[in-house]
Design a protein around this motif. Structure first.
Motif, PDB file in Angstrom:
ATOM      1  N   ILE A 205      72.884  11.149  88.572  1.00  0.00           N
ATOM      2  CA  ILE A 205      72.311  12.496  88.584  1.00  0.00           C
ATOM      3  C   ILE A 205      70.830  12.454  88.962  1.00  0.00           C
ATOM      4  O   ILE A 205      70.345  13.250  89.775  1.00  0.00           O
ATOM      5  CB  ILE A 205      72.506  13.162  87.214  1.00  0.00           C
ATOM      6  N   VAL A 206      70.106  11.507  88.381  1.00  0.00           N
ATOM      7  CA  VAL A 206      68.681  11.381  88.687  1.00  0.00           C
ATOM      8  C   VAL A 206      68.477  11.063  90.169  1.00  0.00           C
ATOM      9  O   VAL A 206      67.579  11.608  90.828  1.00  0.00           O
ATOM     10  CB  VAL A 206      68.027  10.289  87.803  1.00  0.00           C
ATOM     11  N   SER A 207      69.314  10.186  90.723  1.00  0.00           N
ATOM     12  CA  SER A 207      69.164   9.813  92.137  1.00  0.00           C
ATOM     13  C   SER A 207      69.392  11.009  93.050  1.00  0.00           C
ATOM     14  O   SER A 207      68.726  11.138  94.089  1.00  0.00           O
ATOM     15  CB  SER A 207      70.132   8.686  92.496  1.00  0.00           C
ATOM     16  N   LYS A 208      70.306  11.924  92.671  1.00  0.00           N
ATOM     17  CA  LYS A 208      70.544  13.113  93.492  1.00  0.00           C
ATOM     18  C   LYS A 208      69.354  14.069  93.411  1.00  0.00           C
ATOM     19  O   LYS A 208      69.001  14.726  94.409  1.00  0.00           O
ATOM     20  CB  LYS A 208      71.839  13.818  93.058  1.00  0.00           C
ATOM     21  N   ALA A 209      68.752  14.174  92.231  1.00  0.00           N
ATOM     22  CA  ALA A 209      67.563  15.022  92.104  1.00  0.00           C
ATOM     23  C   ALA A 209      66.424  14.479  92.966  1.00  0.00           C
ATOM     24  O   ALA A 209      65.710  15.235  93.640  1.00  0.00           O
ATOM     25  CB  ALA A 209      67.142  15.094  90.636  1.00  0.00           C
ATOM     26  N   VAL A 210      66.265  13.155  92.945  1.00  0.00           N
ATOM     27  CA  VAL A 210      65.231  12.526  93.773  1.00  0.00           C
ATOM     28  C   VAL A 210      65.550  12.720  95.255  1.00  0.00           C
ATOM     29  O   VAL A 210      64.671  12.976  96.078  1.00  0.00           O
ATOM     30  CB  VAL A 210      65.126  11.023  93.433  1.00  0.00           C
ATOM     31  N   LEU A 211      66.839  12.624  95.598  1.00  0.00           N
ATOM     32  CA  LEU A 211      67.246  12.764  96.999  1.00  0.00           C
ATOM     33  C   LEU A 211      66.920  14.149  97.542  1.00  0.00           C
ATOM     34  O   LEU A 211      66.510  14.294  98.708  1.00  0.00           O
ATOM     35  CB  LEU A 211      68.752  12.500  97.117  1.00  0.00           C
ATOM     36  N   ILE A 212      67.073  15.181  96.727  1.00  0.00           N
ATOM     37  CA  ILE A 212      66.776  16.539  97.176  1.00  0.00           C
ATOM     38  C   ILE A 212      65.287  16.712  97.454  1.00  0.00           C
ATOM     39  O   ILE A 212      64.874  17.500  98.309  1.00  0.00           O
ATOM     40  CB  ILE A 212      67.263  17.555  96.122  1.00  0.00           C
ATOM     41  N   MET A 213      64.465  15.950  96.736  1.00  0.00           N
ATOM     42  CA  MET A 213      63.020  16.060  96.939  1.00  0.00           C
ATOM     43  C   MET A 213      62.569  15.473  98.277  1.00  0.00           C
ATOM     44  O   MET A 213      61.519  15.856  98.805  1.00  0.00           O
ATOM     45  CB  MET A 213      62.289  15.339  95.796  1.00  0.00           C
ATOM     46  N   VAL A 214      63.352  14.553  98.842  1.00  0.00           N
ATOM     47  CA  VAL A 214      62.944  13.884 100.082  1.00  0.00           C
ATOM     48  C   VAL A 214      62.765  14.878 101.238  1.00  0.00           C
ATOM     49  O   VAL A 214      61.716  14.873 101.922  1.00  0.00           O
ATOM     50  CB  VAL A 214      63.951  12.756 100.442  1.00  0.00           C
ATOM     51  N   PRO A 215      63.740  15.782 101.511  1.00  0.00           N
ATOM     52  CA  PRO A 215      63.515  16.765 102.595  1.00  0.00           C
ATOM     53  C   PRO A 215      62.339  17.705 102.319  1.00  0.00           C
ATOM     54  O   PRO A 215      61.638  18.119 103.251  1.00  0.00           O
ATOM     55  CB  PRO A 215      64.836  17.545 102.647  1.00  0.00           C
ATOM     56  N   TYR A 216      62.146  18.048 101.055  1.00  0.00           N
ATOM     57  CA  TYR A 216      61.011  18.910 100.721  1.00  0.00           C
ATOM     58  C   TYR A 216      59.689  18.227 101.064  1.00  0.00           C
ATOM     59  O   TYR A 216      58.757  18.838 101.625  1.00  0.00           O
ATOM     60  CB  TYR A 216      61.036  19.272  99.239  1.00  0.00           C
ATOM     61  N   LEU A 217      59.562  16.960 100.724  1.00  0.00           N
ATOM     62  CA  LEU A 217      58.349  16.216 101.054  1.00  0.00           C
ATOM     63  C   LEU A 217      58.149  16.123 102.567  1.00  0.00           C
ATOM     64  O   LEU A 217      57.013  16.180 103.069  1.00  0.00           O
ATOM     65  CB  LEU A 217      58.416  14.814 100.431  1.00  0.00           C
ATOM     66  N   PHE A 218      59.275  15.979 103.292  1.00  0.00           N
ATOM     67  CA  PHE A 218      59.199  15.950 104.760  1.00  0.00           C
ATOM     68  C   PHE A 218      58.690  17.300 105.293  1.00  0.00           C
ATOM     69  O   PHE A 218      57.855  17.364 106.200  1.00  0.00           O
ATOM     70  CB  PHE A 218      60.578  15.628 105.321  1.00  0.00           C
ATOM     71  N   LYS A 219      59.165  18.380 104.684  1.00  0.00           N
ATOM     72  CA  LYS A 219      58.747  19.727 105.081  1.00  0.00           C
ATOM     73  C   LYS A 219      57.266  19.925 104.800  1.00  0.00           C
ATOM     74  O   LYS A 219      56.505  20.400 105.674  1.00  0.00           O
ATOM     75  CB  LYS A 219      59.570  20.761 104.328  1.00  0.00           C
ATOM     76  N   TRP A 220      56.844  19.582 103.596  1.00  0.00           N
ATOM     77  CA  TRP A 220      55.434  19.784 103.236  1.00  0.00           C
ATOM     78  C   TRP A 220      54.508  18.923 104.105  1.00  0.00           C
ATOM     79  O   TRP A 220      53.415  19.359 104.473  1.00  0.00           O
ATOM     80  CB  TRP A 220      55.228  19.435 101.749  1.00  0.00           C
TER      81      TRP A 220
END
Length: 628
Positions: free
Chosen positions: A46-61
């Motif tokens: 579950i934690v790895s999926k939460a971290v994975l969702i943050m990756v595209p956001y960081l790319f966007k920012w």
């Protein structure tokens, strides 16, 4: 243990059904440590999926920061909003997510392997619980291949249902929520349609490939069966010079396997191409929608990059959905024959409440026993006799009279269909099979040894025996001198089925094994019928030594081995035709006397032939009648 768990059905062709059936193995009640590993693996998942969702956001920012815009949440410190820091954070999150995945896999590895071990153990135990009838009809090569593929199939199912299906479902839900919340229903609709078409195509194409996979498995099993059967009968192949025929039979099976395997890989190519087309169309539609929004000013360049990153990220679990479904279906195909083996019912089982056999004197009684392998062909037709404690009773008769069937019924390889078999008044059907077989020692006609050392094969009679006890048993069986004459002594390997030893040597090892077991009841099933006269006499002396003070039942073909028996029972067509001592039976001038005379004449002819050969060896000229 696994033997108490629910049987997994080969018809459970969906991941949830498979997960439900395999759950007792993946959540083992007897192993709390493994259950905690499952818990921690789920947490890291579950934690790895939460971290994975943050990756595209960081790319966007990061993209917006490079474009002079700040789209990151205001809750972050200003020092972290720079493009360089966002790039570093982007890569750090990717590394953390990969590490969490590997940690999850490492934690679950022992759980998956435990499930494989328990199911493999269950299959192995079940195979030994099946009846002699099943094992006489089996084909060893095909059976070993089925179990091998089934075990690998179980590992595939366990691993992919837990480590891939659940994470993929979580990622689908998170992606759908983000697109709907951040970009509206149209993006959610396109995503949902892409995923639905992708899964529909994958399922239909994989189902089509299952039939091809099954054909390939059958061809593989057939080829392996022929190879093992041919190698086990190596000498027979050489005797008749049929190497080329065996090679052609094997190659014919491999040709069918080659064709099916080629179709499997070709169909996989079409499946992968179709998946790529469906996902490519869905990605193109969403990227065009985002590009138009960027031009209209409703989306930033970071949004365009974010949507593309999310779609690329979504392609990984989508790829896994296709891969997982294919692997699970193929795994089920691989194990369906293994589960058919598990569904085979044992013909002979301990009745509820069965107790251990209480041996007293070791008296054996056959009371009006009826038995038939095939209902239309009765073998034993109501035979009755007793073997008093400490006495030796022999059963003789023509081939097919039912002699060996008596030993199989006493060992309870089969159950009688009428009457009863008793030891010290206890019906063998009322006692446990383990306790019954513990009191009986068997020296069979065809001795098959394990491909191990002589010491291992003798100690098999009592695995806890010391080296001194093994050597003493070998001495009593008159095989000690022979073993010591070998370069490696008791550590000598006997080869496949004991083929490195002669018939007499194998028989002596079998006798030593039985001596070491030291059973109160002894069963000799034509133990010397395959030996020459000289070796037979030596083996017989060893058997007489073993039979002292033991209840002994001898199944014999050569009457010369039973003349000292306390009673001889003559079977004919499944019935007792005559009974008495050797002298009494000769006086009756019946079937036994005729069998005795025929065998005596054969022995005399053999002796004369031996004399002639010895004379030839000495160079004596023998007058021969001219051919007429």
């Amino acid at each position: 243990m696994a033997g108490e768990q629910k049987t997994v059905s080969a018809d459970d062709s969906n991941p949830l059904g498979t997960l439900r059936n395999l759950w007792p193995y993946m959540w083992p009640s007897e192993r709390p440590d493994l259950k905690m590993r499952v818990v921690w693996a789920t947490v890291f998942l579950i934690v790895s999926k939460a971290v994975l969702i943050m990756v595209p956001y960081l790319f966007k920012w990061t993209t917006d920061a490079l474009n002079g815009k700040n789209s990151a949440p205001n809750i972050l410190p200003e020092i972290l909003l720079g493009a360089v820091m966002l790039v570093l954070a982007y890569n750090l999150f990717r590394l953390v997510q990969a590490g969490l995945n590997q940690l999850r896999d490492a934690l679950f590895a022992s759980v998956g392997q435990y499930a494989v071990r328990q199911l493999a153990y269950r299959t192995f135990v079940h195979m030994h619980q099946l009846s002699l009838r099943f094992h006489l009809e089996r084909r060893t090569g095909g059976l070993s291949r089925i179990i091998e593929r089934g075990t690998k199939g179980i590992e595939t199912i366990v691993r992919f249902t837990i480590l891939n299906s659940i994470p993929t479902l979580i990622e689908f839900l998170l992606t759908a929520i983000i697109f709907w919340w951040g970009y509206g229903f149209s993006y959610l609709f396109v995503t949902a349609m892409t995923v639905w078409c992708y899964i529909w195509f994958t399922v239909r194409a994989s189902d089509w490939r299952i039939a091809i996979r099954r054909t390939m498995n059958n061809s593989d099993t057939e080829a392996n069966t022929k190879a093992i059967d041919s190698l086990l009968n190596f000498e027979t192949v050489k005797y008749f010079g049929n190497e080329e025929m065996e090679a052609k039979r094997f190659d014919a099976s491999m040709e069918r396997y080659e064709k099916a395997a080629t179709e499997v890989w070709t169909s996989l190519g079409w499946l992968n191409f179709g998946q790529a087309v469906i996902f490519g169309v869905g990605t193109a539609v969403m990227m065009v929608m985002s590009a138009i929004s960027v031009k209209n000013g409703t989306h930033t360049l970071g949004d365009f990059v974010f949507i593309n990153a999310m779609l690329m990220q979504l392609s990984v679990p989508l790829n896994f959905i296709g891969f997982v479904y294919r692997e699970i279906r193929q795994g089920l195909t691989d194990i369906e024959q293994m589960f058919e083996l598990l569904d085979v019912k044992a013909e002979v089982v301990d009745k509820p409440g069965a107790v251990d056999l209480k041996i007293q004197n070791g008296e054996i009684e056959f009371d009006n026993v009826h038995f038939a392998y095939d209902p239309q062909r009765p073998i034993l037709k109501g035979i009755s006799f007793k073997v008093p404690a400490g006495k030796t009773i022999a059963v003789v008769g023509p081939s097919g009279a039912g002699k060996s069937t008596i030993s199989r019924l006493l060992y309870r390889f089969y159950d009688v269909q009428g009457g009863s078999v008793k030891i010290d008044g206890q019906d063998v059907r009322d006692v446990t099979q383990t306790s019954l077989r513990a009191v009986i020692g068997m020296v069979p006609q065809d001795t098959v040894l394990f491909n191990d050392t002589i010491a291992y094969n003798i100690r098999y009679g009592r695995p806890s025996a010391t080296e001194a006890e093994v050597e003493q048993a070998a001495e009593i069986a008159q095989v000690g001198n022979f073993i010591r004459s070998l370069p490696e002594g008791f550590k000598t390997m006997v080869g496949e089925r004991g083929l490195k030893l002669s018939g007499g040597e194998k028989q002596r090892v079998a006798i030593a094994r039985t001596i070491l077991k030291s059973p109160p009841i002894l069963m000799l099933d034509e133990a010397t019928s395959a030996l020459d006269t000289g070796t037979e006499q030596e083996i017989q002396a060893a058997l007489d030594e073993v039979a002292k003070n033991r209840t002994t039942l001898i199944i014999a073909h050569r009457l010369s081995t039973v003349i000292n028996a306390d009673e001889i029972i003559v079977l004919k067509d499944g019935e007792i035709a005559e009974r008495g001592t050797h002298a009494e039976l000769l006086e009756q001038k019946g079937l036994y006397e005729r069998m005795w005379n025929r065998q005596r004449e054969a022995v005399q002819a053999e002796a004369k032939l031996k004399e002639v050969r010895e004379s030839d060896d000495l160079g004596i000229v023998i007058r021969k009648e001219p051919a007429r």
